[in-house]
Scaffold this active site. Structure first.
Site, mmCIF file in Angstrom:
data_model
loop_
_atom_site.group_PDB
_atom_site.id
_atom_site.type_symbol
_atom_site.label_atom_id
_atom_site.label_comp_id
_atom_site.label_asym_id
_atom_site.label_seq_id
_atom_site.Cartn_x
_atom_site.Cartn_y
_atom_site.Cartn_z
ATOM 1 N N ARG A 246 -17.666 8.672 9.380
ATOM 2 C CA ARG A 246 -16.642 8.214 10.333
ATOM 3 C C ARG A 246 -16.064 9.398 11.098
ATOM 4 N NH1 ARG A 246 -12.792 4.136 11.475
ATOM 5 N NH2 ARG A 246 -10.611 4.764 11.378
ATOM 6 N N HIS B 30 -7.413 3.029 15.180
ATOM 7 C CA HIS B 30 -6.157 3.707 14.868
ATOM 8 C C HIS B 30 -5.007 3.011 15.590
ATOM 9 C CE1 HIS B 30 -8.228 7.811 13.855
ATOM 10 N NE2 HIS B 30 -8.206 6.981 12.829
ATOM 11 N N HIS C 291 -16.509 8.539 4.351
ATOM 12 C CA HIS C 291 -15.595 8.834 5.448
ATOM 13 C C HIS C 291 -16.115 9.992 6.309
ATOM 14 C CE1 HIS C 291 -11.976 6.748 6.463
ATOM 15 N NE2 HIS C 291 -11.363 7.852 6.821
ATOM 16 N N LYS D 123 -7.628 -2.345 8.809
ATOM 17 C CA LYS D 123 -6.420 -2.418 7.992
ATOM 18 C C LYS D 123 -5.472 -3.481 8.548
ATOM 19 C CE LYS D 123 -6.580 2.413 6.500
ATOM 20 N NZ LYS D 123 -5.884 3.719 6.502
ATOM 21 N N ARG E 91 -15.042 2.193 8.750
ATOM 22 C CA ARG E 91 -14.660 2.571 7.394
ATOM 23 C C ARG E 91 -15.648 1.897 6.440
ATOM 24 N NH1 ARG E 91 -9.912 0.945 10.083
ATOM 25 N NH2 ARG E 91 -8.335 2.583 10.306
#
Length: 322
Positions: free
Chosen positions: A269, A292, A266, A190, A166
């Protein structure tokens, strides 16, 4: 269960926003979006005579969702995606009210969420990626600082496509996170989750050239930072500056920068993941590389591959049409 005293909906909204700000530590931009969405919700219900928490039923929330989709004199109609975003704040508000003991009923739970059409990620073809990467980089000769920025831009784009990072992970990357000899990088995703991702040969060579010939010039302009990618003042490169650089390279490569198919950070990605799946990579591996939490999120890239197969079939098979 709360007592019989009435609880004003707007007061619940203020308490919820304070909770998001102080206890959840939401970013100010996110908090501002929540405030706008909830103010519209409370104002809409008040215009219908509903001002107390206990008076809100699933019907009022459903009517509000319909109003978002239809628009009014002061608001344009919202898309399904924007409506879902706006009603997330409403759902959060009512969950908060239950958790705080302000009510024992959550009417939002009984309102069906809008179903969004599954949108395929934007991905560039391999030839488009190569054009984009070729468009970034140092020119011949020129000012040393300009050459340094060119080396940085080339390294950043190769890094984004070569690792699937990211943009926030890329600009947050520190020099100590890189192991160019081993061909890996630690990415912080994240929720502070870290993952180890391989760096391909093209990205590694671009990074080596930048770290040796470019970064020292940029860092010298500031007080010294640990960031891999630095701006012209020697500080950490911002996401917005990275976006501007990518846009400049996309224009030079004659790629779209506006609209649904416009190139964004993005996009690289998505292209990274799509090209891996097209090449036969296991979906669990792609999930791990992308960071993810669930393979369900990664499965959208199989839809991209099926879509591509349909295109090839339609063009190549003699009995595909007719």
């Amino acid at each position: 269960m709360v007592g019989e005293s009435a609880v004003a909906l707007r007061q619940v909204m203020r308490s919820y926003l304070d909770h998001l700000n102080v206890e959840r530590g939401l970013a100010q931009n996110t908090l501002a979006s929540y405030r706008r969405d909830l103010d519209r919700y409370v104002t809409t219900l008040a215009s219908a005579g509903v001002v107390e928490l206990s008076a809100v039923s699933p019907r009022e929330i459903s009517d509000y969702v319909m109003a978002l989709r239809e628009g009014d004199a002061d608001h344009r109609p919202l898309s399904a995606a924007s409506t879902v975003r706006a009603t997330c704040a409403v759902r959060g508000l009512h969950r908060f009210a239950v958790r705080e003991g302000l009510t024992d009923d959550d009417p939002a739970r009984r309102v069906r969420q809008l179903a969004l059409p599954k949108r395929l990620p934007k991905a560039l073809g391999l030839d488009q990626v190569e054009r984009l990467l070729a468009a970034a980089g140092p020119g011949e000769g020129g000012d040393p600082a300009e050459v340094a920025r060119g080396l940085r831009d080339k390294a950043l784009l190769e890094f984004l496509y070569g690792t699937g990072a990211r943009i926030s992970e890329a600009v947050g990357c520190a020099v100590d996170d890189l192991d160019l000899d081993g061909g890996t990088v630690v990415l912080r995703g994240k929720g502070g989750k870290m993952r180890l991702v391989p760096i391909g040969g093209y990205a590694r060579r671009a990074l080596e050239a930048y770290l040796v010939r470019g970064r020292p010039i940029l860092v010298a302009a500031g007080g010294g930072v640990s960031a891999v990618f630095c701006n012209a003042r020697g500080g950490r490169l911002s996401r917005q500056s990275a976006w501007t650089m990518l846009r400049r390279a996309a224009i030079a490569a004659d790629l779209p920068v506006e609209g649904d198919r416009g190139v964004s950070p993005h996009t690289l990605r998505h292209s990274f993941a799509t090209h891996l799946v097209d090449g036969g990579a296991d979906l669990r591996v792609v999930q791990e590389l992308l960071g993810h939490a669930s393979v369900t999120t990664t499965q959208v890239y199989t839809l991209v591959t099926v879509d591509r197969l349909r295109e090839v079939y339609a063009v190549a098979h003699p009995r595909a049409s007719g």
